[in-house]
Scaffold this motif. Structure first.
Motif, PDB file in Angstrom:
ATOM      1  N   ASP A  23       1.247   7.249   7.908  1.00 41.10           N
ATOM      2  CA  ASP A  23       1.380   8.013   6.853  1.00 41.10           C
ATOM      3  C   ASP A  23       2.784   8.469   6.900  1.00 41.10           C
ATOM      4  N   ILE A  24       3.615   8.130   5.875  1.00 43.67           N
ATOM      5  CA  ILE A  24       4.855   8.915   5.562  1.00 43.67           C
ATOM      6  C   ILE A  24       4.949   9.626   4.642  1.00 43.67           C
ATOM      7  N   GLU A  25       5.024  10.940   4.853  1.00 43.44           N
ATOM      8  CA  GLU A  25       5.314  11.910   3.708  1.00 43.44           C
ATOM      9  C   GLU A  25       6.114  11.771   2.710  1.00 43.44           C
ATOM     10  N   GLY A  26       5.652  11.820   1.403  1.00 43.98           N
ATOM     11  CA  GLY A  26       6.621  11.551   0.192  1.00 43.98           C
ATOM     12  C   GLY A  26       7.074  10.130  -0.067  1.00 43.98           C
ATOM     13  N   PHE A  27       6.252   9.249   0.602  1.00 43.53           N
ATOM     14  CA  PHE A  27       6.677   7.641   0.495  1.00 43.53           C
ATOM     15  C   PHE A  27       6.083   6.972  -0.654  1.00 43.53           C
ATOM     16  N   VAL A  28       6.645   6.412  -1.432  1.00 41.92           N
ATOM     17  CA  VAL A  28       6.276   5.805  -2.881  1.00 41.92           C
ATOM     18  C   VAL A  28       6.427   4.391  -2.717  1.00 41.92           C
ATOM     19  N   LEU A  29       5.389   3.682  -2.583  1.00 42.17           N
ATOM     20  CA  LEU A  29       5.732   2.131  -2.595  1.00 42.17           C
ATOM     21  C   LEU A  29       5.868   1.562  -3.860  1.00 42.17           C
ATOM     22  N   LYS A  30       7.153   0.835  -3.972  1.00 39.84           N
ATOM     23  CA  LYS A  30       7.669   0.442  -5.225  1.00 39.84           C
ATOM     24  C   LYS A  30       7.870  -1.165  -5.305  1.00 39.84           C
ATOM     25  N   GLY A  69       9.327  -4.476  -4.923  1.00 45.44           N
ATOM     26  CA  GLY A  69      10.683  -4.807  -4.297  1.00 45.44           C
ATOM     27  C   GLY A  69      11.358  -4.065  -3.440  1.00 45.44           C
ATOM     28  N   GLY A  70      10.841  -2.946  -3.398  1.00 46.05           N
ATOM     29  CA  GLY A  70      11.332  -2.012  -2.344  1.00 46.05           C
ATOM     30  C   GLY A  70      10.905  -1.864  -0.991  1.00 46.05           C
ATOM     31  N   PRO A  71      11.189  -1.039  -0.233  1.00 41.66           N
ATOM     32  CA  PRO A  71      10.942  -1.296   1.283  1.00 41.66           C
ATOM     33  C   PRO A  71       9.246  -0.936   1.503  1.00 41.66           C
ATOM     34  N   ILE A  72       8.693  -1.564   2.310  1.00 39.10           N
ATOM     35  CA  ILE A  72       7.448  -1.297   2.814  1.00 39.10           C
ATOM     36  C   ILE A  72       7.092  -0.319   3.799  1.00 39.10           C
ATOM     37  N   GLN A  73       5.791   0.214   3.696  1.00 42.86           N
ATOM     38  CA  GLN A  73       5.562   1.463   4.703  1.00 42.86           C
ATOM     39  C   GLN A  73       5.029   0.580   5.954  1.00 42.86           C
ATOM     40  N   ASN A  74       6.025   0.369   6.819  1.00 42.81           N
ATOM     41  CA  ASN A  74       5.662  -0.380   8.051  1.00 42.81           C
ATOM     42  C   ASN A  74       6.387   0.035   9.302  1.00 42.81           C
ATOM     43  N   VAL A  75       5.565   0.273  10.478  1.00 48.12           N
ATOM     44  CA  VAL A  75       6.377   1.013  11.685  1.00 48.12           C
ATOM     45  C   VAL A  75       5.724  -0.125  12.754  1.00 48.12           C
TER      46      VAL A  75
END
Length: 133
Positions: A113-120, A122-128
């Motif tokens: 969970d990345i605080e404040g992350f909004v998936l868009k 064509g944007g960056p993905i939430q991946n670690v």
């Protein structure tokens, strides 16, 4: 054979060059030997440095959570909170200070969970791929 044992057929310049090379090799060997001695002394002194951490009476352990049971971040967070609370309340425990979390357990690595992350689109993905906390 006795007459030629001490002589060489090389010119005087070549003999001087050979002597200079031998002297250079000895000088380089001496420099390496001194450097090795200084490095060993530095490692020896590093063993005596106090890091500020007291390693006596410290317990470490590895805990692996079953991936099928703990898939939700809220459940994992709740488990660690309860775990820390129970550890702190054990008799003789002064404090439970640190938890280290290594590679995420799920194979898709999208469970952070990345605080404040909004998936868009064509944007960056939430991946670690790897994280520590």
């Amino acid at each position: 054979m006795k007459d030629t044992a001490g002589s060489t057929t090389a010119a005087a310049g070549a003999q001087i060059f050979r002597r200079v090379l031998v002297a250079g090799e000895l000088a380089m060997a001496l420099v390496l030997l001194i450097g090795c001695g200084l490095m060993l002394r530095a490692f020896w002194k590093l063993q005596e440095v106090h890091t500020g951490l007291r390693a006596e009476d410290v317990l470490t352990m590895r805990v692996s959570l079953p991936g099928g049971t703990y898939t939700d971040n809220a459940r994992i967070r709740d488990l660690w909170t309860r775990f820390e609370s129970r550890l702190t309340n054990l008799p003789g425990v002064q404090s439970a200070l640190s938890f280290r979390i290594g590679a995420p357990p799920s194979p898709n690595m999208n469970d952070t969970d990345i605080e404040g992350f909004v998936l868009k689109e064509g944007g960056p993905i939430q991946n670690v791929d790897f994280y520590q906390s």
